[in-house]
Design a protein around this motif. Structure first.
Motif, short mmCIF file in Angstrom:
data_model
loop_
_atom_site.label_atom_id
_atom_site.label_comp_id
_atom_site.label_asym_id
_atom_site.label_seq_id
_atom_site.Cartn_x
_atom_site.Cartn_y
_atom_site.Cartn_z
N ARG A 33 0.94 -1.33 -0.07
CA ARG A 33 -0.10 -0.59 0.37
C ARG A 33 0.38 1.01 0.22
O ARG A 33 0.41 2.14 -0.27
CB ARG A 33 -0.38 -0.31 1.35
N LYS A 34 2.09 1.58 0.64
CA LYS A 34 2.64 2.30 0.48
C LYS A 34 3.78 2.41 -0.38
O LYS A 34 4.94 3.07 -0.58
CB LYS A 34 4.12 2.69 1.71
N MET A 35 3.89 1.89 -1.50
CA MET A 35 4.79 1.02 -2.32
C MET A 35 5.87 1.60 -1.99
O MET A 35 7.10 2.19 -2.03
CB MET A 35 4.33 2.52 -3.84
N ASP A 36 6.41 0.95 -0.83
CA ASP A 36 7.84 0.29 -0.98
C ASP A 36 8.78 -0.84 -1.28
O ASP A 36 8.31 -1.53 -0.04
CB ASP A 36 7.40 0.93 1.16
N PRO A 37 9.36 0.17 -1.42
CA PRO A 37 9.83 -1.84 -2.35
C PRO A 37 10.93 -2.35 -1.24
O PRO A 37 11.32 -3.67 -1.37
CB PRO A 37 10.88 -0.69 -3.78
N LYS A 38 11.65 -1.92 -0.75
CA LYS A 38 12.56 -2.06 0.70
C LYS A 38 11.64 -3.14 1.56
O LYS A 38 12.41 -4.09 2.12
CB LYS A 38 13.71 -0.60 1.59
N GLU A 39 10.76 -2.42 2.00
CA GLU A 39 10.14 -3.51 3.44
C GLU A 39 9.61 -4.63 2.28
O GLU A 39 9.46 -5.94 3.34
CB GLU A 39 8.77 -2.23 3.64
N VAL A 40 8.74 -4.57 1.21
CA VAL A 40 8.20 -6.00 0.50
C VAL A 40 9.81 -6.45 0.43
O VAL A 40 8.71 -8.05 0.70
CB VAL A 40 7.83 -5.17 -1.05
N GLN A 41 10.87 -6.31 -0.05
CA GLN A 41 11.84 -6.64 -0.14
C GLN A 41 11.98 -8.08 1.17
O GLN A 41 12.06 -8.84 1.16
CB GLN A 41 12.99 -6.57 -0.90
N ALA A 42 12.11 -7.09 2.48
CA ALA A 42 12.49 -7.67 3.76
C ALA A 42 11.66 -9.14 4.04
O ALA A 42 11.44 -10.22 4.43
CB ALA A 42 12.49 -6.75 4.39
N CYS A 43 9.67 -8.58 3.21
CA CYS A 43 8.63 -9.45 3.49
C CYS A 43 8.78 -10.67 3.10
O CYS A 43 8.50 -11.69 2.46
CB CYS A 43 7.48 -9.05 3.58
#
Length: 152
Positions: free
Chosen positions: A63-73
């Motif tokens: 939802r935040k379009m946060d690539p770093k956080e998506v990658q961590a998940c």
């Protein structure tokens, strides 16, 4: 918060007895027992990398379009095709809705054309990174006929 003598006091000052004026029970040394609503908020003091990796965290990152956080998940092994609601929507459905919202927001923002263009390009790059990450992990849209709207 609460008002005392025209000042707005933070709720924490009232809860922990840091206000020492007036007739307040807290000022007289009353014992304060935190309610369940005031307890368990330690996550506000923790950085994101210490929070548990959950599907909700992945949804928030998309939802935040946060690539770093998506990658961590994704590195933690979350299943990108696990349904996120009772209708069977997936994280890819969330991506589509948020991307649409992002585009609409870009059209309605006001400001200098140069700033708007820069912001649009930055947002599109973040969205493209998130899309590549999700697709790289095998994410697909759901086959559900129910429409997914923002905020759902």
């Amino acid at each position: 918060g609460s008002r005392r003598g025209g000042l707005k006091l933070p709720q924490s000052d009232l809860l922990f007895g840091r206000f020492s004026g007036g007739n307040s029970e807290l000022a007289r040394g009353a014992t304060v027992h935190p309610t369940p609503a005031t307890m368990g908020n330690a996550d506000c003091c923790m950085s994101d990398e210490h929070l548990p990796v959950t599907n909700e965290r992945l949804e928030w990152a998309v939802r935040k379009m946060d690539p770093k956080e998506v990658q961590a998940c994704l590195e933690a092994g979350l299943d990108v095709n696990m349904p996120i609601d009772r209708q069977g929507h997936t994280i890819m459905d969330i991506f589509v809705v948020e991307h649409q919202h992002m585009l609409k927001k870009c059209q309605t923002n006001r400001g200098r054309p140069e700033d708007q263009t820069r912001l649009f390009c930055e947002m599109q790059e973040s969205a493209a990174q998130v899309l590549r990450q999700l697709r790289g992990a095998g994410a697909v849209m759901s086959a559900q006929s129910a429409a997914l709207r923002r905020g759902v």
